[in-house]
Design an enzyme around this catalytic site. Structure first.
Site, PDB file in Angstrom:
ATOM      1  N   HIS A   1      16.244 -19.393  25.950  1.00 11.59           N
ATOM      2  CA  HIS A   1      15.077 -18.786  25.416  1.00 11.59           C
ATOM      3  C   HIS A   1      15.675 -17.430  25.105  1.00 11.59           C
ATOM      4  O   HIS A   1      16.120 -16.567  25.923  1.00 11.59           O
ATOM      5  CB  HIS A   1      14.002 -18.383  26.431  1.00 11.59           C
ATOM      6  CG  HIS A   1      13.362 -19.784  26.770  1.00 11.59           C
ATOM      7  ND1 HIS A   1      13.808 -20.492  27.903  1.00 11.59           N
ATOM      8  CD2 HIS A   1      12.039 -20.248  26.333  1.00 11.59           C
ATOM      9  CE1 HIS A   1      12.821 -21.578  27.821  1.00 11.59           C
ATOM     10  NE2 HIS A   1      11.736 -21.554  27.035  1.00 11.59           N
TER      11      HIS A   1
ATOM     12  N   ASP B   1      17.097 -16.800  29.788  1.00  9.63           N
ATOM     13  CA  ASP B   1      17.864 -17.875  30.271  1.00  9.63           C
ATOM     14  C   ASP B   1      18.636 -18.724  29.047  1.00  9.63           C
ATOM     15  O   ASP B   1      18.622 -18.032  27.867  1.00  9.63           O
ATOM     16  CB  ASP B   1      17.158 -18.812  30.996  1.00  9.63           C
ATOM     17  CG  ASP B   1      15.748 -19.550  30.232  1.00  9.63           C
ATOM     18  OD1 ASP B   1      16.132 -19.835  28.875  1.00  9.63           O
ATOM     19  OD2 ASP B   1      14.696 -19.484  30.641  1.00  9.63           O
TER      20      ASP B   1
ATOM     21  N   SER C   1       7.419 -22.244  23.761  1.00  6.10           N
ATOM     22  CA  SER C   1       7.787 -21.132  24.731  1.00  6.10           C
ATOM     23  C   SER C   1       8.429 -19.967  23.961  1.00  6.10           C
ATOM     24  O   SER C   1       8.295 -18.844  24.268  1.00  6.10           O
ATOM     25  CB  SER C   1       8.508 -21.641  25.892  1.00  6.10           C
ATOM     26  OG  SER C   1       9.791 -22.330  25.591  1.00  6.10           O
TER      27      SER C   1
END
Length: 641
Positions: free
Chosen positions: A355, A352, A57
């Site tokens: 990330h 967050d 991600s």
């Protein structure tokens, strides 16, 4: 009245003298041939068109929170094969409920920024509470094989043959399902008549090609159960446990056989699963296992083994409140040729907690650019061949060597005044300009004879002034460059042979590598000293030639108005040629005959093989000096009656 007008060199105490082969120079300034460079921390690549990344991600541009969720730029994200929630190991084993992404791609340099999605936080069980040691072994094999391949791909469906009595099984500690690789097969038995079942014999085939990807070597997980005692497995009196993989010749290539190997001897009553990473060539393999249970390889990673290249592994950890492992770090550090990018601070995300970490963004920002050198110490894109501190291996590209600033030769700069003469300070340099003492036998050494530089200056010397011709100096540049190339090539061969001989001793390799680097640095500094002397001599000769060209131009402009009585001196009758006439001849209509000297155009370009390990530096020398454009500065017009 007749007066004498001469071009006269003017040198004062502000000038420094620079000795050269064939001629010397006075200069108002001096500069080092190269400055020391400092590597930038983080990752970079040698060529933007020849690298590929594998990620999750944090490099996934399809993530709905991109780019805030990413640790890389949009440009770099385009180079990654990524999917949110994915990892190479998840795709290898396929635990239930996890992301299953088809990782594949090609590139000389491979950057891995993944792994965090299979960590203690994921809490994957399936007969194993802690997968960290398996992850370490898996990542290490991936990095090793990736460093020897141009292309790699997950093979997510191996051809197989399963015994008729075996059916797909599930496990309660695996979400009432099981891994996609290995697959669990069980036999249904009916005690007491058929309490043990039959021995399992299965087959799987590793392909030579998967889609468009060639497979010369596969990474396979050889998984088996570990029982603490025979009694734990043999509750029904069905002999010992075994699960073994054989190649087509019948050789054992993986597995466990408790018929010949002891049990652990621990007191547990529940088996655990172990998965060894084995590297296998394409072909048909058989699996034999004791009755009731069969763990069947169903996936592999395939590698074409066609090209060696750098591997960069980026530390992949969670932010606060999530438990991580450091298998990626340990795997990379224990794999030759793998460069590890590590954070110095805890992971703190922007999108967050997990990330968009600013420190990691800075460490990976170099992936947007091309570097001349990449190493464990960082990356360098400056052209200087020297750095203040030794760059830690592995390193690839044109990497600078450690040197002290004061040891780098200086060349003249600013206002340059030529003077004839022969260098007396460098006629007796060291007896060799390259050497790594007696550890390396049979290397080519370039001997420097006392009379000069042993055939580098091929032209005839001028009797007046003891200099050399411009042509001979140019030939000298060419010959010294060619000889150094031969020297480097011979060193290459010797180093590679030594690496083969001591490859079992990593510390010996590190020690030898450092010694070679130090010798290279000393050799290069010695070579630069010779080049500096050639440059000074060549420029001095060129400037003197320019002086004669200037004198010739003045003579031509003067015509019959001035008589040249010696090089750079004229007799003129000021009754015939007044001040304006003299200005026309000597000052070019009040335009100074001595424009500012252009910057000295010298370039010394150090080149090496594409990759550092086992290679040797090559030296390409160019000394592009526009002699025609150099006009003497510091020349005064002196008038005498």
């Amino acid at each position: 009245e007749k007066i004498k007008i001469c071009l006269q060199k003017q040198v004062n105490s502000s000038f420094s003298l620079h000795n050269g082969f064939g001629g010397n120079l006075y200069a108002t300034e001096e500069k080092r041939m190269f400055e020391l460079v400092k590597p930038k921390a983080g990752a970079s690549v040698l060529n933007q068109s020849t690298w590929i990344g594998f990620g999750d991600s944090r490099t996934d541009k399809s993530n709905p929170n991109f780019p805030r969720s990413a640790d890389v730029s949009v440009k770099t994200a385009n180079k990654f094969r990524s999917l949110t929630g994915g990892s190479l190991m998840l795709s290898m084993f396929g635990p239930p409920g996890k992301v299953d992404y088809l990782y594949q791609g090609c590139g000389k340099h491979k950057v891995f920024y993944e792994g965090v999605n299979w960590s203690p936080h994921a809490a994957i069980d399936c007969y194993r509470k802690n997968w960290t040691d398996i992850k370490l072994n898996f990542q290490k094999n991936i990095y090793e094989l990736a460093s020897q391949s141009h292309c790699m791909s997950l093979v997510n469906a191996l051809d197989k043959t399963i015994p008729l009595q075996a059916t797909a099984g599930v496990a309660g500690n695996c979400n009432n399902s099981f891994l996609k690789n290995p697959a669990l097969y069980t036999q249904k038995v009916t005690p007491p008549x058929x309490k043990c079942g039959k021995e399992n014999l299965a087959f799987f085939t590793l392909p030579t090609q998967f889609g468009t990807y060639e497979c010369r070597l596969h990474l396979v997980a050889s998984c088996y159960f570990i029982y603490d005692s025979k009694e734990v497995y043999n509750k029904r009196g069905c002999d010992n446990y075994f699960q073994v993989i054989y190649d087509s010749s019948g050789k054992v290539v993986g597995g466990l056989d408790n018929r010949v190997s002891p049990y652990t001897g621990n007191s547990g009553d529940t088996p655990t699963m172990q998965c060894d990473m084995i590297q296998l060539k394409p072909g048909r393999y058989s699996v034999r296992s004791s009755p009731r249970f069969l763990l069947m390889p169903e996936r592999s990673y395939c590698f074409d083994m066609k090209e060696k290249g750098p591997v960069t592994a980026v530390q992949s950890i969670w932010g606060k409140d999530r438990k991580s492992d450091y298998a990626v770090d340990q795997a990379c550090l224990s794999t030759p040729g793998c460069m590890l990018i590590q954070k110095q601070k805890p992971y703190t995300g922007e999108a967050d907690d997990h990330h968009g970490d600013q420190e990691m963004r800075e460490l990976l920002s170099g992936l947007d650019y091309e570097a001349r050198c990449i190493s464990q110490s960082g990356w360098v894109n400056e052209t200087s061949p020297f750095t203040e501190e030794y760059l830690l291996p592995p390193k690839f590209g044109r990497c600078p060597l450690a040197a002290k600033e004061e040891s780098i030769p200086k060349i003249p700069d600013g206002l340059l005044i030529p003077t004839s003469g022969t260098d007396t300070t460098v006629t007796k340099p060291k007896s060799r300009i390259f050497g790594i003492d007696d550890l390396i036998i049979g290397l080519l050494f370039v001997a420097i004879v006392e009379a000069g530089i042993g055939g580098y200056l091929l032209g005839s010397r001028k009797e007046s002034g003891g200099g050399v011709t411009k042509e001979s100096a140019e030939k000298g540049f060419e010959k010294i460059g060619n000889d150094i190339q031969i020297l480097r090539s011979s060193t290459n061969i010797a180093i590679e042979k030594l690496n083969d001989r001591i490859s079992h001793d990593e510390q010996a390799i590190r020690d030898l590598t450092l010694e070679i680097e130090n010798a290279r640095s000393e050799a290069l500094l010695g070579e630069l000293g010779i080049i500096r002397a050639l440059l000074v001599g060549n420029i001095s000769i060129g400037l003197q030639e320019s002086l004669w060209e200037l004198a010739s131009e003045i003579t031509n402009r003067a015509g019959d108005l001035a008589v040249e009585i010696s090089p750079g001196c004229w007799i003129i009758d000021n009754n015939i040629c007044d001040q304006s006439c003299q200005n026309f001849i000597f000052k070019f209509n009040e335009t100074a005959p001595v424009p500012t000297i252009p910057p000295l155009d010298t370039k010394i370009d150090l080149q090496s093989d594409p990759f550092y390990w086992g290679s040797s530096l090559g030296l390409a020398i160019t000394a592009a000096i526009s002699l025609a454009a150099l006009v003497i500065s510091g020349i005064a017009i002196c008038r005498t009656k």
